[in-house]
Design a protein around this motif. Structure first.
Motif, short mmCIF file in Angstrom:
data_model
loop_
_atom_site.label_atom_id
_atom_site.label_comp_id
_atom_site.label_asym_id
_atom_site.label_seq_id
_atom_site.Cartn_x
_atom_site.Cartn_y
_atom_site.Cartn_z
N VAL A 236 -3.43 9.68 -1.80
CA VAL A 236 -4.38 8.70 -1.87
C VAL A 236 -4.95 7.45 -0.23
N ILE A 237 -2.96 7.82 0.10
CA ILE A 237 -3.35 6.49 0.61
C ILE A 237 -4.45 7.45 1.69
N ALA A 238 -3.65 8.89 2.13
CA ALA A 238 -3.46 9.15 3.34
C ALA A 238 -5.78 9.62 3.64
N GLU A 239 -5.55 10.13 2.60
CA GLU A 239 -7.19 9.96 1.88
C GLU A 239 -7.96 8.52 2.48
N PHE A 240 -7.61 7.41 2.20
CA PHE A 240 -8.44 5.63 2.71
C PHE A 240 -7.75 5.44 3.51
N THR A 241 -6.30 6.37 4.54
CA THR A 241 -6.73 5.61 5.33
C THR A 241 -7.60 6.42 6.69
N LYS A 242 -7.73 7.62 6.03
CA LYS A 242 -9.00 8.20 7.22
C LYS A 242 -10.02 7.52 7.41
N GLU A 243 -10.23 6.53 6.24
CA GLU A 243 -11.88 5.86 6.28
C GLU A 243 -11.36 4.46 6.90
N TYR A 244 -10.57 3.70 5.98
CA TYR A 244 -9.98 1.83 7.08
C TYR A 244 -8.70 2.66 7.68
N PRO A 245 -9.03 2.97 8.79
CA PRO A 245 -6.79 3.19 9.27
C PRO A 245 -6.39 1.81 9.96
N SER A 246 -7.19 0.62 10.14
CA SER A 246 -6.45 -0.97 10.37
C SER A 246 -6.11 -1.82 9.22
N ILE A 247 -6.46 -0.73 8.02
CA ILE A 247 -5.41 -1.41 6.28
C ILE A 247 -3.95 -1.06 6.26
N ARG A 248 -2.96 -1.61 5.92
CA ARG A 248 -2.15 -1.71 5.64
C ARG A 248 -1.71 -2.06 4.61
N GLU B 235 -9.23 -4.08 -3.69
CA GLU B 235 -10.04 -3.59 -4.56
C GLU B 235 -10.81 -2.15 -4.37
N GLN B 236 -11.18 -1.92 -2.76
CA GLN B 236 -11.75 -0.68 -2.63
C GLN B 236 -10.58 0.26 -2.66
N PHE B 237 -8.85 0.40 -2.54
CA PHE B 237 -8.06 1.48 -2.60
C PHE B 237 -7.80 1.52 -3.99
N LEU B 238 -8.04 0.76 -4.62
CA LEU B 238 -8.24 0.53 -6.48
C LEU B 238 -9.47 1.23 -6.85
N GLN B 239 -9.92 0.51 -6.72
CA GLN B 239 -11.54 2.10 -7.09
C GLN B 239 -11.33 3.67 -6.14
N MET B 240 -11.19 3.55 -5.15
CA MET B 240 -10.67 5.31 -4.84
C MET B 240 -9.26 5.77 -5.60
N LEU B 241 -7.88 4.79 -5.89
CA LEU B 241 -6.84 5.52 -6.74
C LEU B 241 -7.73 5.68 -8.08
N LEU B 242 -8.53 5.01 -8.96
CA LEU B 242 -8.70 5.45 -10.14
C LEU B 242 -9.57 6.55 -10.37
#
Length: 315
Positions: free
Chosen positions: A124-136, A297-304
């Protein structure tokens, strides 16, 4: 930097320098003045002065110094997560307001039980990072109780754990209910079975986790009325250690499905456990009143979305 958080060791009259906090956190994490001074590009005498200044402002010692190592005092252990949170909050607040609003940068802090951290979060982190690469990301992998406490203390944006909570501030949202399986070597007498009862495990060397584990609590409660139950021969602290002992042929273990290796594992077989069927529920725990960053919040929605659409595969 002025801190108005009375409960976080500061009051309005205290002037706590940001660099003093950085010096303390670096030294506490590395347990070495030399390593800490190198990591924050500061001389050892300057580092020492900053920590002494912080201790003087707070009025309590934070570190115990010996000739060989540096350790935290009781107050220092309590203050460390608060100092981290202050630094994280300040860093996030200094980022561009527009970028944070658009969720292009920031920090996501998660406390997570190790099995979920290892087997689910990376994808999930890998997918999220593709869209938001600057979020740590900061991931605190810990036991179920520690995850819950991190959420209650507002040290993370949310947690992934086994336990619901009766604390009125905390909300637990179930995501996956997964069964416990027997884990044994493929050359074990039970490996060829389609299913195994818990009572049958009593004839074999059983590997279990300690009583402080949430998984142990689930098993003990489910089997409390069973006339025959497995007798612990080995006790470990982590599920991964159980698998290591199983792989070495030292015994068998009962593990949640998520913690087991894939079906193609050359040495370990997983067999459903019945009579009774024992399940654990994994879910999101958070404090609804605590405002998380837009990125969190955005990551949590993707995770859910991802977790609820992917069932744990049956064997």
């Amino acid at each position: 930097m002025k801190c108005n958080e009375v409960n976080d060791y500061c009051d309005m009259r205290m002037n706590v320098d940001l660099e003093d906090l950085k010096a303390f956190v670096a030294t506490a994490e590395m347990q070495s003045f030399r390593a800490a001074s190198e990591s924050i590009h500061l001389s050892q005498p300057a580092l020492t002065r900053r920590i002494q200044k912080l201790e003087a402002v707070l009025g309590v010692p934070l570190l115990e110094r010996t000739t060989r190592r540096v350790s935290l005092t009781a107050v220092g252990r309590d203050f460390l997560p608060r100092a981290r949170r202050l630094l994280d909050d300040l860093e996030t607040s200094l980022l561009s307001v527009r970028e944070i609003a658009e969720r292009r940068s920031g920090l996501v802090s998660i406390a997570c039980i190790p099995t979920a951290a290892y087997y689910f979060l990376p994808d999930v982190i890998a997918e999220f990072t593709k869209e938001y690469p600057s979020i740590r990301f900061r991931i605190v992998d810990a036991g179920a109780n520690e995850v819950l406490q991190s959420v209650i203390n507002r040290e993370v944006d949310f947690g992934i754990t086994l336990l619901g909570a009766d604390d009125p501030e905390v909300h637990f949202e179930p995501l996956i209910e997964e069964p416990f399986y027997l884990a044994c070597r493929r050359d074990h007498p039970l490996a060829s079975r389609d299913e195994v009862t818990w009572a049958e495990l009593s004839d074999h060397r059983f590997i279990t986790v300690g009583r402080a584990s949430g998984n142990r609590l689930i098993m003990d409660l489910a089997l409390s009325g069973a006339p025959v139950r497995p007798r612990p021969y080995y006790e470990v602290q982590h599920l991964s250690t159980s698998l290591g002992l199983v792989e070495a042929g030292l015994g068998i273990a009962a593990l949640p499905r998520m913690s087991l290796p894939a079906d193609s594992h050359p040495l370990i077989a997983a067999i459903p456990l019945k009579a009774p069927t024992v399940n654990r529920t994994v879910g999101i725990v958070r404090v609804p009143q605590a405002k998380a960053s837009p990125g969190a919040e955005q990551f949590l929605q993707m995770l859910l979305t991802r977790w609820q659409s992917e069932a744990v595969p049956e064997t």
